[in-house]
Design a protein around this motif. Structure first.
Motif, mmCIF file in Angstrom:
data_model
loop_
_atom_site.group_PDB
_atom_site.id
_atom_site.type_symbol
_atom_site.label_atom_id
_atom_site.label_comp_id
_atom_site.label_asym_id
_atom_site.label_seq_id
_atom_site.Cartn_x
_atom_site.Cartn_y
_atom_site.Cartn_z
ATOM 1 N N LEU A 318 3.856 -8.465 25.392
ATOM 2 C CA LEU A 318 3.253 -9.782 25.188
ATOM 3 C C LEU A 318 3.425 -10.269 23.747
ATOM 4 C CD1 LEU A 318 1.539 -12.147 26.203
ATOM 5 C CD2 LEU A 318 -0.502 -10.828 25.611
ATOM 6 N N ASN A 319 3.164 -9.397 22.776
ATOM 7 C CA ASN A 319 3.235 -9.821 21.373
ATOM 8 C C ASN A 319 4.645 -10.222 20.969
ATOM 9 O OD1 ASN A 319 0.405 -9.238 20.325
ATOM 10 N ND2 ASN A 319 0.924 -7.303 21.286
ATOM 11 N N HIS A 320 5.651 -9.530 21.515
ATOM 12 C CA HIS A 320 7.031 -9.876 21.209
ATOM 13 C C HIS A 320 7.434 -11.197 21.859
ATOM 14 C CE1 HIS A 320 7.417 -5.917 19.435
ATOM 15 N NE2 HIS A 320 8.643 -6.230 19.031
ATOM 16 N N LEU A 321 6.882 -11.467 23.021
ATOM 17 C CA LEU A 321 7.189 -12.738 23.695
ATOM 18 C C LEU A 321 6.571 -13.919 22.957
ATOM 19 C CD1 LEU A 321 6.724 -11.688 27.431
ATOM 20 C CD2 LEU A 321 8.878 -12.240 26.292
ATOM 21 N N LEU A 322 5.410 -13.700 22.329
ATOM 22 C CA LEU A 322 4.720 -14.780 21.609
ATOM 23 C C LEU A 322 5.291 -15.011 20.215
ATOM 24 C CD1 LEU A 322 1.018 -14.007 22.601
ATOM 25 C CD2 LEU A 322 2.485 -15.839 23.472
ATOM 26 N N GLY A 323 6.112 -14.087 19.742
ATOM 27 C CA GLY A 323 6.730 -14.261 18.425
ATOM 28 C C GLY A 323 5.894 -13.658 17.310
ATOM 29 N N PRO A 324 6.433 -13.631 16.090
ATOM 30 C CA PRO A 324 5.737 -12.990 14.966
ATOM 31 C C PRO A 324 4.496 -13.755 14.535
ATOM 32 C CG PRO A 324 7.702 -14.119 14.189
ATOM 33 C CD PRO A 324 7.733 -14.191 15.685
ATOM 34 N N LYS A 325 3.452 -13.016 14.198
ATOM 35 C CA LYS A 325 2.205 -13.611 13.711
ATOM 36 C C LYS A 325 2.132 -13.452 12.192
ATOM 37 C CE LYS A 325 0.371 -14.248 17.893
ATOM 38 N NZ LYS A 325 1.502 -13.732 18.668
ATOM 39 N N PRO A 326 1.504 -14.403 11.497
ATOM 40 C CA PRO A 326 1.342 -14.258 10.039
ATOM 41 C C PRO A 326 0.361 -13.151 9.695
ATOM 42 C CG PRO A 326 0.246 -16.246 10.817
ATOM 43 C CD PRO A 326 0.977 -15.677 11.992
ATOM 44 N N PHE A 327 0.557 -12.545 8.537
ATOM 45 C CA PHE A 327 -0.325 -11.475 8.082
ATOM 46 C C PHE A 327 -0.534 -11.609 6.577
ATOM 47 C CE2 PHE A 327 4.068 -10.006 8.251
ATOM 48 C CZ PHE A 327 4.292 -9.615 6.939
ATOM 49 N N PRO A 328 -1.683 -11.173 6.062
ATOM 50 C CA PRO A 328 -1.945 -11.263 4.621
ATOM 51 C C PRO A 328 -1.228 -10.143 3.856
ATOM 52 C CG PRO A 328 -3.838 -10.325 5.735
ATOM 53 C CD PRO A 328 -2.858 -10.710 6.808
ATOM 54 N N LEU A 329 -1.074 -10.338 2.572
ATOM 55 C CA LEU A 329 -0.358 -9.384 1.731
ATOM 56 C C LEU A 329 -1.037 -8.018 1.726
ATOM 57 C CD1 LEU A 329 1.918 -8.865 -0.319
ATOM 58 C CD2 LEU A 329 0.388 -9.715 -2.109
ATOM 59 N N ASP A 330 -2.372 -7.989 1.693
ATOM 60 C CA ASP A 330 -3.053 -6.697 1.624
ATOM 61 C C ASP A 330 -2.812 -5.855 2.876
ATOM 62 O OD1 ASP A 330 -4.557 -8.327 3.241
ATOM 63 O OD2 ASP A 330 -6.499 -7.842 2.342
ATOM 64 N N ARG A 331 -2.670 -6.514 4.044
ATOM 65 C CA ARG A 331 -2.374 -5.763 5.259
ATOM 66 C C ARG A 331 -0.951 -5.199 5.215
ATOM 67 N NH1 ARG A 331 -1.333 -7.754 11.305
ATOM 68 N NH2 ARG A 331 -1.404 -5.701 12.321
ATOM 69 N N LEU A 332 -0.017 -6.004 4.719
ATOM 70 C CA LEU A 332 1.359 -5.524 4.577
ATOM 71 C C LEU A 332 1.401 -4.281 3.691
ATOM 72 C CD1 LEU A 332 4.489 -5.786 4.688
ATOM 73 C CD2 LEU A 332 4.321 -7.322 2.733
ATOM 74 N N LEU A 333 0.707 -4.327 2.558
ATOM 75 C CA LEU A 333 0.730 -3.186 1.627
ATOM 76 C C LEU A 333 0.039 -1.966 2.221
ATOM 77 C CD1 LEU A 333 0.029 -5.031 -1.747
ATOM 78 C CD2 LEU A 333 2.203 -4.132 -0.914
ATOM 79 N N ALA A 334 -1.034 -2.185 2.967
ATOM 80 C CA ALA A 334 -1.737 -1.056 3.595
ATOM 81 C C ALA A 334 -0.824 -0.337 4.589
ATOM 82 C CB ALA A 334 -3.004 -1.560 4.291
ATOM 83 N N ILE A 335 -0.116 -1.114 5.416
ATOM 84 C CA ILE A 335 0.811 -0.509 6.386
ATOM 85 C C ILE A 335 1.982 0.141 5.653
ATOM 86 C CG2 ILE A 335 2.400 -0.983 8.302
ATOM 87 C CD1 ILE A 335 0.512 -3.210 9.193
ATOM 88 N N PHE A 336 2.496 -0.536 4.622
ATOM 89 C CA PHE A 336 3.623 0.007 3.856
ATOM 90 C C PHE A 336 3.284 1.374 3.283
ATOM 91 C CE2 PHE A 336 5.209 0.585 -0.511
ATOM 92 C CZ PHE A 336 6.543 0.792 -0.244
ATOM 93 N N TYR A 337 2.122 1.487 2.613
ATOM 94 C CA TYR A 337 1.765 2.759 1.984
ATOM 95 C C TYR A 337 1.530 3.852 3.029
ATOM 96 C CZ TYR A 337 1.465 0.601 -2.605
ATOM 97 O OH TYR A 337 1.785 -0.034 -3.781
ATOM 98 N N SER A 338 1.203 3.456 4.248
ATOM 99 C CA SER A 338 1.036 4.432 5.318
ATOM 100 C C SER A 338 2.390 4.933 5.835
ATOM 101 C CB SER A 338 0.226 3.819 6.464
ATOM 102 O OG SER A 338 0.127 4.731 7.536
ATOM 103 N N VAL A 339 3.295 3.990 6.139
ATOM 104 C CA VAL A 339 4.575 4.398 6.749
ATOM 105 C C VAL A 339 5.514 5.046 5.730
ATOM 106 C CG1 VAL A 339 4.454 2.675 8.583
ATOM 107 C CG2 VAL A 339 5.656 2.112 6.454
ATOM 108 N N VAL A 340 5.369 4.696 4.437
ATOM 109 C CA VAL A 340 6.262 5.281 3.436
ATOM 110 C C VAL A 340 5.844 6.717 3.111
ATOM 111 C CG1 VAL A 340 5.140 4.700 1.237
ATOM 112 C CG2 VAL A 340 7.629 4.544 1.441
ATOM 113 N N ASP A 341 4.621 7.086 3.497
ATOM 114 C CA ASP A 341 4.161 8.481 3.492
ATOM 115 C C ASP A 341 4.267 9.138 2.113
ATOM 116 O OD1 ASP A 341 3.053 10.712 4.604
ATOM 117 O OD2 ASP A 341 4.975 11.576 5.244
#
Length: 405
Positions: A318-341
């Motif tokens: 469903l989320n891919h069919l609806l297209g990308p959603k906007p996100f704030p910078l702090d969420r991007l950095l939180a996910i980044f620091y998690s996946v970069v391990d």
């Protein structure tokens, strides 16, 4: 109004100099202050990550180490004003002092009273504040109101001016006319998409060896501009993919070209950006942005807390069919620091690479350019693209996408 050549007179209290990057703002001010031997303090708002460092740099430049050491550990604006006034009474200004603030737009992120106070500093001393910025004053002006500075605009270099400036970097093994003809060809390709002197200088250095290849092989003469143009044109058009991506070195660019000539199959049909080797952390930033765009924010803890993995089965996408959603910078950095391990780069580098991804149109900034509104982004790449990027860093992105849970 601006009595810089008559240092005994009071100059304008504050001057706001604006223009695009690499339009000569810092260089002109540096040369002017040095040649006229005017007392000045140059403060980089990028390097001064706290107001304490800013205050220390000003006091150090004007009054020396002893004055700077008087600042308490976490100085307030009133501490700085008190020490500055005290030092001025001991060492009155015989001529105008100048404080040059480079990348001054970063002052908008400091305390709301700092910029208005700096603009009124002449009430304490014969001092002029010079703000150097890439944005216009209307986007800079504090909401609290302040003394209005004198505005000076540095326009972009024209194509002819860029030609003259870049031609001065000529290679010692070749004539000035030959290098100038190379710059003319380079600007013919890049001028429509890039006016940044530093970026164009980087591109000129990056591609000159390719331009000279037919000469080294003895196939053409220096004066045979048409054949040299036909040889370099396809190469320059491919090099347009690296514009503003300053992390790409000459060696990396040559390696990418060799790989591109050999590759076939899956990546061939993807976006042209796939062929450009993104910096290591930029890849993880793009992965984090894709996850932030297509995963609901409520699922972040489930995916990125250090817990056992779940079993995955295809869902309704469903989320891919609806297209990308906007996100704030702090969420991007939180996910980044998690996946970069824990393989974390310096923060300044991270913000620089986010800007590069926006410039390359791999990320889109969707929020209004308003001081009260934190920046928001959307990921602008396809599923195939992000999977290809993820494979290069051995990251299984599908296991982190809610649509595939």
């Amino acid at each position: 109004h601006f009595h810089i050549t008559n240092p005994q007179q009071y100059s304008y209290p504050s001057i706001f100099i604006y223009g695009h990057r690499a339009s000569g703002k810092s260089h002109v001010m540096h040369v002017l202050l040095k040649e006229l031997e005017l007392p000045h303090a140059t403060v980089s708002c990028v390097e001064c990550v706290s107001v304490a460092l800013l205050f220390e740099q000003v006091l150090l430049s004007f009054f020396g180490c002893d004055a700077a050491s008087l600042l308490p550990r976490s100085p307030s604006l009133s501490d700085f004003v008190r020490i500055y006034r005290q030092q001025c009474s001991q060492s009155p200004a015989k001529q105008t002092r100048y404080i040059v603030m480079e990348k001054a737009e970063l002052l908008r992120d400091t305390d709301a009273n700092l910029l208005p106070a700096l603009l009124r500093l002449q009430e304490l001393d014969n001092v002029t504040i010079i703000l150097l910025s890439e944005i216009v004053w209307d986007k800079f002006r504090p909401n609290t109101g302040c003394f209005e500075p004198l505005l000076l605009h540095f326009p972009d270099y024209s194509k002819g001016e860029l030609q003259q400036i870049l031609s001065q970097d000529r290679h010692p093994s070749y004539t000035a006319e030959f290098y100038s003809s190379y710059i003319n060809i380079l600007l013919g390709v890049f001028y429509s998409v890039c006016r940044d002197l530093r970026e164009l200088r980087h591109l000129a250095a990056l591609n000159f060896s390719k331009f000279c290849e037919p000469l080294a092989e003895g196939k053409v003469k220096e004066t045979d501009t048409h054949k040299l143009w036909r040889n370099i044109e396809p190469h320059l058009k491919k090099a347009m993919q690296t514009v503003y991506l300053r992390e790409v070195s000459s060696l990396q660019w040559e390696q990418m070209q060799q790989m591109e000539e050999k590759e076939s199959g899956a990546l061939r049909g993807l976006s042209a950006h796939t062929h450009v080797e993104l910096p290591y952390y930029s890849k993880f930033l793009l992965i984090a942005a894709y996850l932030a765009s297509y995963n609901p924010a409520r699922t972040d803890k489930r995916f990125f807390l250090k817990v056992d993995r779940f079993n995955f089965t295809p869902k309704n996408l469903l989320n891919h069919l609806l297209g990308p959603k906007p996100f704030p910078l702090d969420r991007l950095l939180a996910i980044f620091y998690s996946v970069v391990d824990n393989r974390v780069a310096p923060t300044a580098s991270i913000f620089s690479q986010i800007s590069s991804l926006v410039t390359l149109q791999l990320l889109t900034q969707v929020s209004h350019d308003d001081q009260l509104d934190a920046p928001k982004y959307k990921c602008a790449v396809s599923m195939d693209f992000i999977c290809a990027i993820s494979r290069t860093v051995n990251f299984d992105i599908v296991k982190y996408l809610y649509d595939f849970l």
